[in-house]
Motif scaffolding. Sequence first.
Motif, PDB file in Angstrom:
ATOM      1  N   VAL A  18      -7.962 -44.689  25.889  1.00 29.67           N
ATOM      2  CA  VAL A  18      -7.440 -45.391  24.728  1.00 29.67           C
ATOM      3  C   VAL A  18      -8.266 -44.929  23.553  1.00 29.67           C
ATOM      4  O   VAL A  18      -9.480 -44.864  23.626  1.00 29.67           O
ATOM      5  N   PHE A  19      -7.633 -44.572  22.463  1.00 31.66           N
ATOM      6  CA  PHE A  19      -8.337 -44.029  21.305  1.00 31.66           C
ATOM      7  C   PHE A  19      -8.334 -45.062  20.193  1.00 31.66           C
ATOM      8  O   PHE A  19      -7.334 -45.703  19.945  1.00 31.66           O
ATOM      9  N   GLY A  20      -9.441 -45.234  19.528  1.00 33.68           N
ATOM     10  CA  GLY A  20      -9.462 -46.213  18.451  1.00 33.68           C
ATOM     11  C   GLY A  20     -10.395 -45.846  17.341  1.00 33.68           C
ATOM     12  O   GLY A  20     -11.341 -45.109  17.530  1.00 33.68           O
ATOM     13  N   GLU A  50       4.428 -42.354  16.580  1.00 38.46           N
ATOM     14  CA  GLU A  50       5.182 -42.452  17.823  1.00 38.46           C
ATOM     15  C   GLU A  50       4.225 -42.287  19.011  1.00 38.46           C
ATOM     16  O   GLU A  50       3.411 -41.367  19.064  1.00 38.46           O
ATOM     17  N   GLY A  51       4.302 -43.199  19.977  1.00 41.06           N
ATOM     18  CA  GLY A  51       3.430 -43.163  21.145  1.00 41.06           C
ATOM     19  C   GLY A  51       2.126 -43.915  20.972  1.00 41.06           C
ATOM     20  O   GLY A  51       1.297 -43.924  21.884  1.00 41.06           O
ATOM     21  N   TRP A  52       1.926 -44.560  19.819  1.00 38.57           N
ATOM     22  CA  TRP A  52       0.703 -45.303  19.532  1.00 38.57           C
ATOM     23  C   TRP A  52       1.043 -46.717  19.060  1.00 38.57           C
ATOM     24  O   TRP A  52       2.121 -46.967  18.542  1.00 38.57           O
ATOM     25  N   TRP A  53       0.122 -47.655  19.242  1.00 36.62           N
ATOM     26  CA  TRP A  53       0.319 -49.017  18.780  1.00 36.62           C
ATOM     27  C   TRP A  53      -1.036 -49.651  18.483  1.00 36.62           C
ATOM     28  O   TRP A  53      -2.087 -49.111  18.840  1.00 36.62           O
ATOM     29  N   THR A  54      -1.030 -50.803  17.851  1.00 35.35           N
ATOM     30  CA  THR A  54      -2.248 -51.558  17.595  1.00 35.35           C
ATOM     31  C   THR A  54      -1.894 -53.035  17.518  1.00 35.35           C
ATOM     32  O   THR A  54      -0.813 -53.394  17.029  1.00 35.35           O
ATOM     33  N   THR A  87      -3.146 -45.557  22.522  1.00 40.35           N
ATOM     34  CA  THR A  87      -2.024 -44.821  23.104  1.00 40.35           C
ATOM     35  C   THR A  87      -1.191 -45.771  23.964  1.00 40.35           C
ATOM     36  O   THR A  87      -1.726 -46.675  24.620  1.00 40.35           O
ATOM     37  N   ARG A  88       0.124 -45.544  23.959  1.00 36.80           N
ATOM     38  CA  ARG A  88       0.979 -46.292  24.885  1.00 36.80           C
ATOM     39  C   ARG A  88       0.850 -45.725  26.298  1.00 36.80           C
ATOM     40  O   ARG A  88       0.997 -46.455  27.278  1.00 36.80           O
ATOM     41  N   LYS A  89       0.586 -44.457  26.377  1.00 40.06           N
ATOM     42  CA  LYS A  89       0.421 -43.812  27.677  1.00 40.06           C
ATOM     43  C   LYS A  89      -1.000 -44.032  28.177  1.00 40.06           C
ATOM     44  O   LYS A  89      -1.952 -44.057  27.397  1.00 40.06           O
TER      45      LYS A  89
END
Length: 325
Positions: A16-18, A216-220, A246-248
């Motif tokens: 997970v990237f932040g 796209e493919g990311w959320w918070t 990341t969603r993945k």
Amino acid sequence: MTVMRTLFASFLLGMVFGTAPAAEPANTPGSSQPQWGLELMLPGRLVGWDYGTAAPEGWRVEGGELVGTPDATPLVSGFTFGDFELRLEWAAAPHGACQVRLGEVPSGAWWTVTLCEGPGCGAIARHQQVLHAGEKVVPAAAPASSKSIPWHSASLHRSGGQLRVLVDGRSAATATIGADTRFCLGLAVIQAQGRFRRLRVQEPPGVLMFNGKDLEGWWTPGALSAWHFDNGTLVLRGLGGNYLRTRKEYGNFTLSLEYRIKKGGNSGIGIRTPPAGWPSTEGMELQIWDVPADRPLDKHAPMAIYGNVPPLGRADRSGQWNHLV
């Protein structure tokens, strides 16, 4: 403001990237290019090369050179690789020989690449069975005013099912290997005295994780609108952005990116974190923090695993683009 660009992940298998917020005026990403690859040795130290069954003995570091004798214990690093290119310089005393060793992980045979002057340089063996006999390397001439032994260059290229060795820019040996095999890295001296220096490695850039246009493919769980792209660079302005995730989900991975943070800013990269978890308490956070260079290397220093493990050293540059692997 925290800004990031050129974010790649290769051999991606949990991450997970932040990045946490900080604020400064925008400017153009720096034009300075990082050195090729990742440096594998800290100046004057064997930290990271002590993963063998025996503690390192018989080695010393002299002016950036790693010097070993035949009775020295083989060094085993904590690095593991799939596809890679390794570059180094080596020197051997008369009738001497040293080796670059590749150990199959998590368990398996050792592959060796022998480096010596004369015949057999670059020879590849697996579990002591020679797969390629190598080539003859003519002894290099040392400068007339120098008492040091002459140096040679070598590079190992692993791509899929092939391992290729070059010595002094010329092909010395090739061998077929398992396409999915990963290796740890080791060094050894097998005859007389051997020396290594300038060990650097580079893996393929992998898959670009941002499309450069949207998230796209990311959320918070915070305000996704706090994040935006500026000429392909991901920028966080103000507060409320929270960690971008990341969603993945992934397993093993190599992550590379460039980042820049305002003076005094605090940020981070979360890995091994549950989708809705907090990196520093429920996963691992690599600390990004702009603090003076003389700050102690504690569990909160830049590139510490925040609150758990201090970094081995620091190379971050305040207010500039930094390359991270």
